[in-house]
Design an enzyme around this catalytic site. Structure first.
Site, PDB file in Angstrom:
ATOM      1  N   HIS A  55      -5.570  -9.317  44.730  1.00 58.44           N
ATOM      2  CA  HIS A  55      -6.340  -8.030  44.097  1.00 58.44           C
ATOM      3  C   HIS A  55      -7.437  -7.689  44.576  1.00 58.44           C
ATOM      4  O   HIS A  55      -8.389  -7.626  43.754  1.00 58.44           O
ATOM      5  CB  HIS A  55      -6.223  -8.723  42.532  1.00 58.44           C
ATOM      6  CG  HIS A  55      -4.981  -8.973  41.733  1.00 58.44           C
ATOM      7  ND1 HIS A  55      -4.138  -8.166  40.945  1.00 58.44           N
ATOM      8  CD2 HIS A  55      -4.120 -10.419  41.916  1.00 58.44           C
ATOM      9  CE1 HIS A  55      -3.041  -8.762  40.722  1.00 58.44           C
ATOM     10  NE2 HIS A  55      -3.010  -9.634  41.111  1.00 58.44           N
ATOM     11  N   ASN A 127      -0.916  -8.346  34.605  1.00 55.19           N
ATOM     12  CA  ASN A 127      -0.194  -7.300  35.266  1.00 55.19           C
ATOM     13  C   ASN A 127       0.503  -6.311  34.809  1.00 55.19           C
ATOM     14  O   ASN A 127       0.591  -6.070  33.524  1.00 55.19           O
ATOM     15  CB  ASN A 127       1.006  -7.744  36.076  1.00 55.19           C
ATOM     16  CG  ASN A 127       0.193  -8.679  37.449  1.00 55.19           C
ATOM     17  OD1 ASN A 127      -0.819  -8.586  37.883  1.00 55.19           O
ATOM     18  ND2 ASN A 127       1.066  -9.860  37.699  1.00 55.19           N
TER      19      ASN A 127
END
Ligand code: NDP
Ligand code: HEM
Length: 496
Positions: A55, A127
Site C-alpha cells: 500500500h 480494503n
C-alpha cells in the site's frame, strides 16, 4: 529587510545568503565550515523514509463521521453513539505498486480510516473488497512476494501470482473481485470500503456482538476497463490524486454511508453449522439475507492535507487501535495484523510515531513509555516515571474493561479447513454479473495470465470450473483469443 519571515538554520540562526556557498575566493573550493550547505545537503539525504512495504501509493484527506442512527444497544463506543460527530483521516491506496506506480492499475484498493475519537484513535484499515486472498497470516508475506517484483527479473511475475492463487483455492473469491469491473475503480471516490474482518462490539452490559463494517459510496461505482486504463495512464499516472485532491480543493465533499452487520456472540457456531463457513474466515462474507446491513451514519471528506509527506505519508493506520466498545475477533488474519502494523510503524517512522500531529489522538494521552526517537510532547512529571507510583502519575480505569472473550480448544497449527467451501460465494458473485461483466472478467483474467506456464493455467481453470462451468469455459475461450493476439510475442515475466 522585507516583512516576510526571516530564513534561519534549523537551530534558528538567521541566514544571510541562501544562494551562494562559502568559497575560498570567487572561484575557489567550498569550505567544510559552510554549515548551512552541509545542513541542507544532509537534510536532503534524509528526506525519504522507507515506503510502506505494501500500500505504498496512496491518497488521503480529512473529513467527518456523523452517526445518524442508534446502534447503542450493540456498543458503548462513544464514537458510535447517535448524534456524534468525529473528525477523521482517510487514506486510500493500491497494494502492490511502489510510491511512483500509476494510480489506474488493476489492484485491490486500501480503504483506511482513522477516527480521532474522544476516547483515543480508532483505526479501520480495510480494503475496497469485503474479503481477502488468504485466511492465515503465515501466508501473507508469501502472497505479497507474488505481487511484488521477481528477485531476478525485477519485474512483476504473472507466473508467481497464478502459481500461488492456483495453489490456494481460498483466494478464488478475491481473485474474482479483483478481475471483475470493481478491480479497477476510476477514483477512490467511486468505490465502497469494507472493514473486511469480523470485529466485535460490546455494550455496557458486557454483551459481545460480532460485527462487519461497510462503507457504501454515494458517488456510485465507476470503473475503467483495462483498455481505458492504458489510455488514462498514458496521459497521467496521478489520476487518483488529481481526482480526490481536486474535488476537495474545489469544495466537493465525497461521502459514504456507513453500515454494520451484527451477529450475536453465541450465533457464530450456528452460522458455521448452517452454512459450513466460519464467521471469522476472511475469504467469506456474511450473506446480507442472513445479516442485513444496519445503517450507522455517514462520513464525508472535506479538507486536504497541507503537507502530503507529514500528513499522508507519515500517517500510521493500525488495526489494533480500537476504543472501549470495539474489540477484536479470533479471525487469524486480524490477529496477525494486530502485531504487524505497529511493528511496521516503529520501523518505517520511528518509536513515537503516535506523537506526530497526524497520528496524535485528539484526546488526552498518558503513558509511561520513555525515550526513543521523536518523543514529542511526552509529559514530564519527573518522579512519576514508573507505575505504580505515589507521585500523581496516571492510573488505570477499570470501568473500560472489555468483557472476556470465550475461547476453548487445543493449541495446534490447524490446516485451513480442507473441507471448506471455496466455491459457493464466488459462484454467487459470478452469477450476479451480467453478460458484459462476465465477458470483461474472462478477458481480464486471460490478459493477466499472459506468459503463465500451461500447467498453472490448467490448475487455475479447474478451480474456475468448480465455481461455475461457464466461468472456466469463458476464461478458456478468452485465453484462445489472447493467444492468437499475442502469437510470437514473449511476454513472460517469469524466470522458470
Ligand atoms: P446480496 O445480493 O445481498 O449482495 C450483493 C453485494 O454484492 C452487494 O453488497 C453489492 O454491493 C455487491 N455487488 C453488486 N454488484 C457487484 C459487482 N459487480 N461486483 C462486486 N460486488 C457487487 O448478496 P449476498 O450478501 O448473498 O452476497 C452475494 C455475493 O455478493 C457474495 O458472495 C460476495 O461475493 C458479494 N458481496 C457480498 C457482500 C456481503 O457483505 N454480503 C459485500 C460485497 C459483495 P453494492 O450494493 O454496493 O453494489
Ligand atoms: C498496510 C501488513 C492484511 C489493508 C500494511 C502494512 C503492513 C501490512 C506491514 C504497512 C503499514 C505501514 O507501513 O504503515 C499486513 C499483514 C496482513 C495484512 C501482515 C495479514 C496478515 C491486510 C488486509 C487488509 C489490509 C486483510 C484489508 C482488509 C491494508 C491497508 C494498508 C495496509 C489499507 C495501508 C494503510 C495505510 O493507508 O497506511 N499491511 N496486512 N491488509 N494494509 Fe495490510
Amino acid at each position: 529587510m522585507s516583512d516576510r519571515p526571516r530564513l534561519t538554520t534549523s537551530s534558528g540562526a538567521p541566514i544571510a545568503s541562501n544562494q551562494n556557498s562559502k568559497t575560498v575566493g570567487r572561484d575557489g573550493p567550498v569550505l567544510l565550515e559552510d554549515y548551512q550547505l552541509i545542513e541542507k545537503l544532509a537534510h536532503q539525504n534524509r528526506e525519504r523514509i522507507p515506503e510502506r512495504i505494501v500500500h505504498a501509493k496512496g491518497w488521503g484527506a480529512y473529513g467527518t463521521l456523523r452517526v445518524t442512527e442508534d446502534v447503542s444497544k450493540y456498543t458503548r463506543a462513544k464514537v458510535l453513539q447517535p448524534g456524534t460527530e468525529t473528525p477523521l483521516l482517510a487514506r486510500f491506496s493500491t497494494v502492490a505498486g511502489e510510491q511512483g506506480a500509476a494510480d489506474a492499475e488493476r489492484d485491490v484498493r486500501g480503504f483506511s480510516l482513522k477516527f480521532y475519537t474522544e476516547e483515543g484513535n480508532w483505526d479501520l484499515v480495510g480494503n475496497n473488497t469485503p474479503v481477502f486472498f488468504v485466511a492465515d497470516p503465515l501466508k501473507f508475506p508469501d502472497f505479497i512476494h507474488t505481487q511484488k517484483r521477481h528477485p531476478k527479473t525485477n519485474m512483476r511475475s504473472a507466473t508467481a501470482m497464478w502459481d500461488f492463487w492456483s495453489l490456494c483455492p481460498e483466494s478464488l473469491h478475491q481473485v474474482t473481485i479483483l478481475m471483475s469491473d470493481r478491480g479497477l475503480p476510476q477514483t477512490p471516490m467511486h468505490m465502497n470500503g469494507y472493514g473486511s474482518h469480523t470485529f466485535s462490539l460490546w455494550n455496557d452490559a458486557g454483551e459481545r456482538y460480532w460485527v462487519k463494517f461497510h462503507f457504501k459510496t454515494r458517488q456510485g461505482h465507476k470503473h475503467f476497463t483495462n483498455d481505458e486504463a492504458v489510455e488514462v495512464i498514458g496521459k497521467s499516472r496521478e489520476t487518483y490524486q488529481e481526482a480526490l485532491f481536486g474535488t476537495i480543493e474545489a469544495g466537493g465533499t465525497p461521502a459514504w454511508d456507513m453500515f454494520i452487520q451484527v451477529m450475536p456472540e453465541m450465533e457464530a457456531k450456528d452460522f458455521q453449522a448452517k452454512t459450513g463457513w466460519s464467521a471469522f474466515d476472511l475469504t467469506k462474507v456474511w450473506p446480507h439475507d442472513m445479516y442485513p446491513l444496519i445503517k450507522v451514519g455517514e462520513f464525508e471528506l472535506n479538507r486536504n492535507a497541507e503537507n502530503y509527506f507529514s500528513e499522508i505519508e507519515q500517517s500510521a493506520f493500525n488495526p489494533s487501535n480500537v476504543v472501549p466498545g470495539i474489540g477484536f475477533s479470533p479471525d487469524k488474519m486480524l490477529q496477525g495484523r494486530l502485531f504487524s502494523y505497529p511493528d511496521a510503524h516503529r520501523y518505517r517512522i520511528g518509536t513515537h510515531y503516535d506523537s506526530l500531529p497526524v497520528n496524535k489522538p485528539k484526546s488526552e494521552v498518558n503513558h509511561y513509555h520513555r525515550d526513543g526517537t521523536m518523543p514529542f510532547g511526552l509529559k514530564t512529571n519527573p518522579d512519576a516515571y514508573y507505575e505504580p507510583n505515589s507521585f500523581g502519575g496516571p492510573v488505570e480505569d477499570p470501568s473500560v474493561a472489555e468483557p472476556p472473550h470465550r475461547y476453548e480448544g487445543e493449541v495446534d497449527r490447524y490446516e485451513y479447513r480442507s473441507e471448506a467451501d471455496h466455491f459457493s460465494q464466488p459462484r454467487a458473485l459470478f452469477q450476479m454479473f451480467d453478460e458484459g461483466e462476465k465477458s470483461r472478467l474472462f478477458g481480464n483474467i486471460a490478459t493477466a495470465m499472459t506468459g503463465v506456464p500451461e500447467f498453472i493455467v490448467e490448475r487455475q481453470l479447474a478451480l474456475f470450473d468448480q465455481v461455475d462451468p461457464a466461468y472456466g469455459a469463458g476464461v478458456r475461450e478468452a485465453l484462445t483469443h489472447a493467444k492468437t493476439e499475442n502469437a510470437g510475442v514473449d511476454t513472460s515475466h517469469a524466470a522458470e
